[in-house]
Design a protein around this motif. Structure first.
Motif, PDB file in Angstrom:
ATOM      1  N   UNK A  38       1.896   6.822   3.187  1.00 13.90           N
ATOM      2  CA  UNK A  38       3.013   5.866   3.193  1.00 13.90           C
ATOM      3  C   UNK A  38       2.629   4.602   2.429  1.00 13.90           C
ATOM      4  N   UNK A  39       1.447   4.100   2.689  1.00 13.70           N
ATOM      5  CA  UNK A  39       0.971   2.894   2.010  1.00 13.70           C
ATOM      6  C   UNK A  39       0.866   3.132   0.507  1.00 13.70           C
ATOM      7  N   UNK A  40       0.373   4.305   0.128  1.00 11.53           N
ATOM      8  CA  UNK A  40       0.230   4.632  -1.293  1.00 11.53           C
ATOM      9  C   UNK A  40       1.586   4.700  -1.993  1.00 11.53           C
ATOM     10  N   UNK A  41       2.596   5.198  -1.296  1.00 11.70           N
ATOM     11  CA  UNK A  41       3.916   5.362  -1.896  1.00 11.70           C
ATOM     12  C   UNK A  41       4.737   4.074  -1.893  1.00 11.70           C
ATOM     13  N   UNK A  42       4.385   3.123  -1.033  1.00  7.04           N
ATOM     14  CA  UNK A  42       5.140   1.864  -0.968  1.00  7.04           C
ATOM     15  C   UNK A  42       5.060   1.132  -2.295  1.00  7.04           C
ATOM     16  N   UNK A  43       6.215   0.686  -2.749  1.00  6.98           N
ATOM     17  CA  UNK A  43       6.254  -0.046  -4.011  1.00  6.98           C
ATOM     18  C   UNK A  43       6.051   0.840  -5.221  1.00  6.98           C
ATOM     19  N   UNK A  44       6.119   2.132  -5.031  1.00  9.85           N
ATOM     20  CA  UNK A  44       5.930   3.071  -6.137  1.00  9.85           C
ATOM     21  C   UNK A  44       7.271   3.629  -6.562  1.00  9.85           C
ATOM     22  N   UNK A  45       7.440   3.947  -7.782  1.00  7.37           N
ATOM     23  CA  UNK A  45       6.566   3.591  -8.887  1.00  7.37           C
ATOM     24  C   UNK A  45       6.848   2.160  -9.329  1.00  7.37           C
ATOM     25  N   UNK A  55      -1.493   5.028 -14.078  1.00  3.90           N
ATOM     26  CA  UNK A  55      -2.693   5.812 -13.782  1.00  3.90           C
ATOM     27  C   UNK A  55      -3.412   5.287 -12.547  1.00  3.90           C
ATOM     28  N   UNK A  56      -3.503   3.969 -12.432  1.00  7.35           N
ATOM     29  CA  UNK A  56      -4.169   3.378 -11.267  1.00  7.35           C
ATOM     30  C   UNK A  56      -3.416   3.736  -9.988  1.00  7.35           C
ATOM     31  N   UNK A  57      -2.096   3.689 -10.038  1.00  6.48           N
ATOM     32  CA  UNK A  57      -1.307   4.022  -8.855  1.00  6.48           C
ATOM     33  C   UNK A  57      -1.409   5.514  -8.543  1.00  6.48           C
ATOM     34  N   UNK A  58      -1.466   6.356  -9.569  1.00  6.27           N
ATOM     35  CA  UNK A  58      -1.620   7.792  -9.352  1.00  6.27           C
ATOM     36  C   UNK A  58      -2.933   8.084  -8.628  1.00  6.27           C
ATOM     37  N   UNK A  59      -4.002   7.415  -9.009  1.00  9.20           N
ATOM     38  CA  UNK A  59      -5.296   7.634  -8.375  1.00  9.20           C
ATOM     39  C   UNK A  59      -5.221   7.337  -6.882  1.00  9.20           C
ATOM     40  N   UNK A  60      -4.528   6.268  -6.527  1.00 13.89           N
ATOM     41  CA  UNK A  60      -4.375   5.878  -5.125  1.00 13.89           C
ATOM     42  C   UNK A  60      -3.550   6.916  -4.371  1.00 13.89           C
ATOM     43  N   UNK A  61      -2.429   7.324  -4.963  1.00 15.54           N
ATOM     44  CA  UNK A  61      -1.565   8.321  -4.316  1.00 15.54           C
ATOM     45  C   UNK A  61      -2.296   9.656  -4.208  1.00 15.54           C
ATOM     46  N   UNK A  62      -3.011  10.041  -5.247  1.00 12.83           N
ATOM     47  CA  UNK A  62      -3.757  11.303  -5.252  1.00 12.83           C
ATOM     48  C   UNK A  62      -4.762  11.338  -4.108  1.00 12.83           C
ATOM     49  N   UNK A  63      -5.459  10.246  -3.903  1.00 15.25           N
ATOM     50  CA  UNK A  63      -6.445  10.173  -2.819  1.00 15.25           C
ATOM     51  C   UNK A  63      -5.771  10.429  -1.479  1.00 15.25           C
ATOM     52  N   UNK A  64      -4.615   9.837  -1.279  1.00 14.51           N
ATOM     53  CA  UNK A  64      -3.893  10.012  -0.016  1.00 14.51           C
ATOM     54  C   UNK A  64      -3.341  11.436   0.122  1.00 14.51           C
ATOM     55  N   UNK A  65      -2.807  11.980  -0.959  1.00 15.18           N
ATOM     56  CA  UNK A  65      -2.267  13.351  -0.928  1.00 15.18           C
ATOM     57  C   UNK A  65      -3.367  14.350  -0.566  1.00 15.18           C
ATOM     58  N   UNK A  66      -4.529  14.188  -1.159  1.00 19.77           N
ATOM     59  CA  UNK A  66      -5.616  15.137  -0.932  1.00 19.77           C
ATOM     60  C   UNK A  66      -6.186  15.036   0.482  1.00 19.77           C
ATOM     61  N   UNK A  67      -5.933  13.937   1.164  1.00 20.75           N
ATOM     62  CA  UNK A  67      -6.440  13.759   2.525  1.00 20.75           C
ATOM     63  C   UNK A  67      -5.542  14.414   3.579  1.00 20.75           C
ATOM     64  N   UNK A  84      11.676  11.216  -2.426  1.00 18.78           N
ATOM     65  CA  UNK A  84      11.859  11.320  -3.873  1.00 18.78           C
ATOM     66  C   UNK A  84      10.624  10.839  -4.635  1.00 18.78           C
ATOM     67  N   UNK A  85      10.027   9.755  -4.190  1.00 17.48           N
ATOM     68  CA  UNK A  85       8.829   9.241  -4.856  1.00 17.48           C
ATOM     69  C   UNK A  85       7.674  10.225  -4.696  1.00 17.48           C
ATOM     70  N   UNK A  86       7.541  10.779  -3.498  1.00  8.18           N
ATOM     71  CA  UNK A  86       6.491  11.773  -3.270  1.00  8.18           C
ATOM     72  C   UNK A  86       6.675  12.966  -4.193  1.00  8.18           C
ATOM     73  N   UNK A  87       7.904  13.413  -4.361  1.00 11.82           N
ATOM     74  CA  UNK A  87       8.167  14.553  -5.242  1.00 11.82           C
ATOM     75  C   UNK A  87       7.712  14.252  -6.668  1.00 11.82           C
ATOM     76  N   UNK A  88       7.949  13.032  -7.140  1.00 12.15           N
ATOM     77  CA  UNK A  88       7.504  12.663  -8.490  1.00 12.15           C
ATOM     78  C   UNK A  88       5.983  12.772  -8.606  1.00 12.15           C
ATOM     79  N   UNK A  89       5.292  12.296  -7.588  1.00  7.53           N
ATOM     80  CA  UNK A  89       3.832  12.362  -7.629  1.00  7.53           C
ATOM     81  C   UNK A  89       3.324  13.795  -7.489  1.00  7.53           C
TER      82      UNK A  89
END
Length: 132
Positions: A38-45, A55-67, A84-89
């Protein structure tokens, strides 16, 4: 139409993403992966065309997705506003070609599509302004 952030604000965006990254790491250490996502997706994109920010935001979201370990419980705790934002990522993750990332993104994609319907996919693919 949404206005994009000026290039002068790129460093401010990067700083916010770095702060968000520290918060996410803290949440993951507390075994709170859904809160981290949730924190990673807030304010995204962020409304920027700067690839460094994306790219920096993707790295943060990727870390959360993989966890995320329990995909089913993810959607009982994740608010509709993030779908919708999660689907984009997820599509960005699939585009990496990295096997573990693609596997995780496909698991979440399947459950997200069941939960949110095909409209979520269509909105994601049709949105050319807020790209991640």
């Amino acid at each position: 139409m949404a206005e994009f952030v000026e290039a002068d604000n790129t460093e401010a965006i990067i700083t916010r993403i770095e702060h968000k990254s520290r918060k996410i790491e803290s949440l993951l250490k507390q075994y709170k992966p859904v809160e981290a996502l949730k924190t990673a997706l807030e304010g995204s994109p962020p409304l920027t065309k700067d690839e460094r920010c994306k790219s920096a935001n993707w790295i943060v979201v990727h870390r959360a997705i993989m966890a995320i370990k329990d995909v089913d419980s993810l959607f009982s705790a994740l608010d509709l506003e993030y779908y919708d934002v999660l689907m984009k990522y997820l599509y960005r993750g699939l585009s990496t070609g990295d096997r573990p990332t693609c596997d995780q993104c496909l698991k979440i994609h399947e459950k997200l599509t069941e939960r949110a319907g095909l409209g979520c996919i269509l909105r994601c693919l049709a949105d050319k302004v807020n790209t991640v």
